[in-house]
Design an enzyme around this catalytic site. Structure first.
Site, PDB file in Angstrom:
ATOM      1  N   ASP A   1      44.110  50.282  46.389  1.00  0.00           N
ATOM      2  CA  ASP A   1      43.477  49.189  45.639  1.00  0.00           C
ATOM      3  C   ASP A   1      43.851  49.254  44.164  1.00  0.00           C
ATOM      4  OD1 ASP A   1      42.012  51.614  45.429  1.00  0.00           O
ATOM      5  OD2 ASP A   1      40.330  50.512  44.561  1.00  0.00           O
ATOM      6  N   GLU A   2      43.706  48.143  43.506  1.00  0.00           N
ATOM      7  CA  GLU A   2      43.825  48.029  42.046  1.00  0.00           C
ATOM      8  C   GLU A   2      45.081  48.709  41.500  1.00  0.00           C
ATOM      9  OE1 GLU A   2      39.170  47.617  40.745  1.00  0.00           O
ATOM     10  OE2 GLU A   2      39.919  49.635  41.163  1.00  0.00           O
ATOM     11  N   ALA A   3      46.182  48.569  42.203  1.00  0.00           N
ATOM     12  CA  ALA A   3      47.456  49.137  41.756  1.00  0.00           C
ATOM     13  C   ALA A   3      48.127  48.157  40.794  1.00  0.00           C
ATOM     14  CB  ALA A   3      48.352  49.450  42.954  1.00  0.00           C
TER      15      ALA A   3
END
Length: 533
Positions: A338-340
């Site tokens: 996530d949230e890369a």
């Protein structure tokens, strides 16, 4: 004034009878009349709500003569011993565990339509019988039995009783196979005893998956022999600049063992390619420029990324997954994903295409946050959805398309079951980026119909994550988790037809005295009619 001289024969007989009763312990002369025993807890008053209840008959009363009888292999005997250990402190009764016996509490395994975790509880004047096809089902039946006894049974000193169990038959089995809770030990580190305490609380509500978020920008929490600085250096910090900490391999094995004794499977997560500053700070070669950043103690997200083009990155991923898989008897390894935001989309897809097969190589199944559906989810992979009501239509459509193509989902909508959200603007700790989440809102949704375009058959279950940016004590964990954790457990276990807020809030209120007895620090939401303390 009328005077009496002596007593009549009838009076003498009555007094003599009273003295005999008093000597036998049946009456205390000069004392107030004994209060009427409280009615037993109704069979349908438990959380999660059972599939069906048929009340009727005379309640069973646990007494000093009660025994716990087991019919099955050694694992059934262990569950019986666990039950005895729960009940002995408050009752003061010996409750011997035997392989044979009449009456009392019987635990038995048998063939039947119970499923992998279902059970049947039958209670009457002569005893209580718990029946299941598997030890896990019997263990869940024990949790139901606990809730059918007065809340004082949870105390660690002898209580007055009486210990009655309502009569009738209760049939139960879970709606979903995956019923999880996540604990973030990366932002703030929690010790093995703290994790065990949370495991016991999860078990009471039939949670069967413990997702441990073991790495993030602020800390790396698991020893890796082939990359020792991950734990020794990357683990030596946390949000706000505390000392941090990490689990040795022996620590982690003990968590896994203890969770298994409560029929929870541990799901370890190593978040990548983002949320990796602790790893990048530990090893310069994981950075594209070869320069290690400083350790991070803030709470911002999305700024870190493994270097997708470097061979060292995949050596790192292979070693970490191999060692973690060897420590973990459960089915899953969670890759985060996530949230890369600092990883280009093409690089993200490339990374996931190379790393997912490593999980399969070491005998595990991939779980990833729902951004994994923007890459190529491996066959059998689970995607964990954490969006909110306002998540964009395109992102939801991407998740739905993956579900229709065979990727199963775990539902963790952040504005429903992220346990780290504040209840109201005035409560604390917690955050509010996903909104304020009171108890009603947390409970009032249906996993089977929550995401448009997702087949009900694609939903594997529900998980309630608790991120730890704002908590570092067990009391903080409990305040955020309770009472919302109980609602998430019910959404995962009980049939959709049993989900009813007006009934649930009353059953939830009845849990308050039990949490008081267990020493759980919980939020007394004004939406719930808690009994007076």
């Amino acid at each position: 004034m009328r005077r009496h001289h002596g007593t009549t024969p009838r009076t003498a007989r009555v007094l003599g009878s009273l003295l005999l009763i008093a000597a036998a312990g049946g009456l205390t002369l000069g004392a107030a009349p004994a209060a009427r025993a409280a009615a037993p807890v109704p069979l349908d008053r438990i959380v999660p709500a059972p599939v069906s209840v048929t009340p009727g008959g005379t309640p069973y009363r646990v007494t000093r003569a009660t025994g716990i009888h087991v019919d099955g292999p050694a694992e059934v005997h262990r569950i019986g011993t666990y039950l005895a250990g729960l009940l002995r402190p408050a009752t003061g009764y010996p409750l011997p565990v035997t392989d044979h016996g009449d009456g009392g509490i019987l635990l038995r395994l048998t063939q039947g339509d119970y499923g992998a975790e279902g059970y049947r509880l039958h209670s009457g004047a002569d005893g209580v019988t718990l029946t299941a096809r598997t030890p896990a089902g019997l263990f869940h039946a024990v949790q139901t039995l606990r809730q059918l006894l007065p809340a004082a049974v949870e105390r660690t000193t002898v209580q007055r009783g009486p210990w009655q169990i309502a009569a009738g038959t209760l049939q139960d089995r879970p709606r979903y196979a995956y019923r999880g809770a996540m604990l973030d030990v990366a932002r703030h580190f929690f010790t093995v005893p703290q994790v065990k305490r949370y495991i016991d609380q999860l078990a009471l509500y039939k949670i069967n998956e413990l997702h441990l978020h073991l790495s993030d920008d602020q800390g790396w929490r698991i020893a890796v022999d082939s990359w020792p600085r991950l734990a020794s250096y990357g683990g030596a910090g946390e949000v706000g600049g505390g000392r941090g900490g990490h689990y040795t391999k022996a620590d982690y094995r003990e968590i896994v063992r203890y969770a298994a004794s409560r029929y929870l499977e541990v799901v370890p997560e190593i978040d990548m390619p983002g949320h990796t500053n602790a790893a990048l700070a530990s090893y310069a070669k994981l950075n594209c420029d070869g320069v290690a950043p400083p350790r991070y103690t803030g709470t911002q997200v999305g700024f870190s990324s493994l270097c997708v083009s470097k061979k060292a990155t995949y050596d790192f991923a292979d070693d970490v997954i191999r060692e973690l898989a060897a420590l973990t008897p459960g089915r899953y390894v969670h890759l985060g994903g996530d949230e890369a935001h600092s990883t280009a989309h093409a690089d993200y897809v490339r990374f996931m295409d190379r790393v997912q097969p490593l999980v399969a190589r070491y005998g595990k199944t991939v779980i990833g946050w729902h951004q994994l559906t923007g890459a190529h989810p491996a066959k059998g992979a689970l995607a964990q959805y954490w969006g909110v009501d306002g998540t964009g239509a395109a992102e939801k459509a991407q998740v739905a398309a993956a579900a229709r193509n065979g990727t199963h989902l775990i539902l963790s909508p952040a504005d429903r079951v992220y346990l780290d959200m504040k209840y109201t603007a005035r409560t604390g700790p917690g955050t509010k980026w996903a909104g304020l989440v009171e108890v009603h809102r947390s409970y009032d949704w249906n996993p089977g119909t929550y995401l448009a375009g997702v087949p009900a058959s694609a939903v594997r279950g529900v998980e309630a994550p608790l991120w730890s940016e704002t908590v570092k004590t067990s009391a903080g964990i409990e305040y955020l988790a309770f009472p919302r954790l109980a609602g998430a457990a019910e959404l995962g276990w009980s049939p959709a037809a049993r989900h009813d807020w007006s009934a649930y809030r009353k059953r939830l209120a009845a849990q308050g005295p039990r949490w008081d007895a267990l020493g759980i620090h919980y939020y007394r939401s004004p939406q719930v009619p808690w009994p007076a303390r």
